[in-house]
Design an enzyme around this catalytic site. Sequence first.
Site, mmCIF file in Angstrom:
data_model
loop_
_atom_site.group_PDB
_atom_site.id
_atom_site.type_symbol
_atom_site.label_atom_id
_atom_site.label_comp_id
_atom_site.label_asym_id
_atom_site.label_seq_id
_atom_site.Cartn_x
_atom_site.Cartn_y
_atom_site.Cartn_z
ATOM 1 N N THR A 2 0.833 -1.214 0.000
ATOM 2 C CA THR A 2 0.000 0.000 0.000
ATOM 3 C C THR A 2 0.865 1.261 0.000
ATOM 4 O O THR A 2 0.494 2.260 -0.613
ATOM 5 C CB THR A 2 -0.985 0.047 1.189
ATOM 6 O OG1 THR A 2 -0.261 -0.167 2.395
ATOM 7 C CG2 THR A 2 -2.075 -0.998 1.065
ATOM 8 N N HIS A 24 -0.181 -16.613 -5.143
ATOM 9 C CA HIS A 24 -1.325 -16.285 -6.004
ATOM 10 C C HIS A 24 -0.907 -15.971 -7.437
ATOM 11 O O HIS A 24 -1.642 -15.316 -8.172
ATOM 12 C CB HIS A 24 -2.105 -15.092 -5.414
ATOM 13 C CG HIS A 24 -2.773 -15.411 -4.124
ATOM 14 N ND1 HIS A 24 -3.320 -14.457 -3.300
ATOM 15 C CD2 HIS A 24 -2.991 -16.592 -3.503
ATOM 16 C CE1 HIS A 24 -3.841 -15.036 -2.226
ATOM 17 N NE2 HIS A 24 -3.639 -16.333 -2.327
ATOM 18 N N CYS A 62 -6.112 -21.888 -29.078
ATOM 19 C CA CYS A 62 -7.345 -22.681 -29.158
ATOM 20 C C CYS A 62 -8.614 -21.829 -29.172
ATOM 21 O O CYS A 62 -9.714 -22.362 -29.254
ATOM 22 C CB CYS A 62 -7.407 -23.684 -28.003
ATOM 23 S SG CYS A 62 -7.896 -22.954 -26.423
ATOM 24 N N ILE A 97 3.889 -0.548 8.018
ATOM 25 C CA ILE A 97 4.845 -1.582 7.633
ATOM 26 C C ILE A 97 6.173 -1.010 7.151
ATOM 27 O O ILE A 97 7.239 -1.541 7.473
ATOM 28 C CB ILE A 97 4.213 -2.486 6.551
ATOM 29 C CG1 ILE A 97 3.067 -3.284 7.186
ATOM 30 C CG2 ILE A 97 5.231 -3.426 5.919
ATOM 31 C CD1 ILE A 97 2.117 -3.894 6.197
HETATM 32 ZN ZN ZN Z 1 -6.095 -22.095 -25.349
#
Ligand code: ZN
Length: 252
Positions: A22, A117, A153, A234
């Site tokens: 932040t 993540h 694809c 922090i």
């Molecule tokens: Zn794909």
Amino acid sequence: MADDWRGRSGPIAVLTGAGISTDSGIPDFRGPQGVWTKNPIAELTSTYQNYVADPQLRARSWLARRDNPAWTAEPNAGHRALVDLEGSGRSLRILTQNIDRLHQRAGSSERKVLELHGNMFGVVCVSCDARATMRETLDRVASGEPDPPCLTCGGILKSSTIMFGQPLDEKVIGEAAIYAQNCAIFLAVGTSLTVYPVAGLCEIAVDAGADLVIVNAEPTPFDGLATEVIRDPISEALPRLVSDLIARSEAG
Ligand code: ZN
């Protein structure tokens, strides 16, 4: 004494969340000025299931990715403190919930940072797992494709981050659990510790005998398990903590 843990030797696992970024100008999610605190609907619409079901939501998401303040953000004193800790020779792993790569940009080694993540610099196809860079995909958005399909694809592309409703990568969370289990000090920085399985890393560490230290402006569900809880900003608290740790290990 609360500060005895500072003299403890052994590996340190540092779990970082949005709060460490932040001060670099990237808003967090659940803090007082957080993205989801101000707009709770945003949390509901940022689930994987809604994303794959709704082309208009995807078009909005690409624009939000384009405008993410993280592209121009710079690491702050909190990120740099962890670089100093690594440089001191202390055994260290950074387990980050952040997707902004500010730890690596600050100078933390790639191999020391585990991205729980994923990160926002890549895209992935939900059908065939083909990868591309975020930069080239945002160029396609700028050239008039509001929801650019996979070039292999034709499937749906998304940022190479974990969305709500998506499981974490088992290999990555497994590796994080091993660090949690084997550290002497588990430092949780700028994370609300409300989302599992990441929050459970604190329990794993404490059960294995680590000191849990929490640096976060707001209370967390794990404050009661912590050896010490630090509420200071922090980018002030972490440099101070790190210099204490380095000084104590040199003295010891
Ligand atoms: Zn794909």
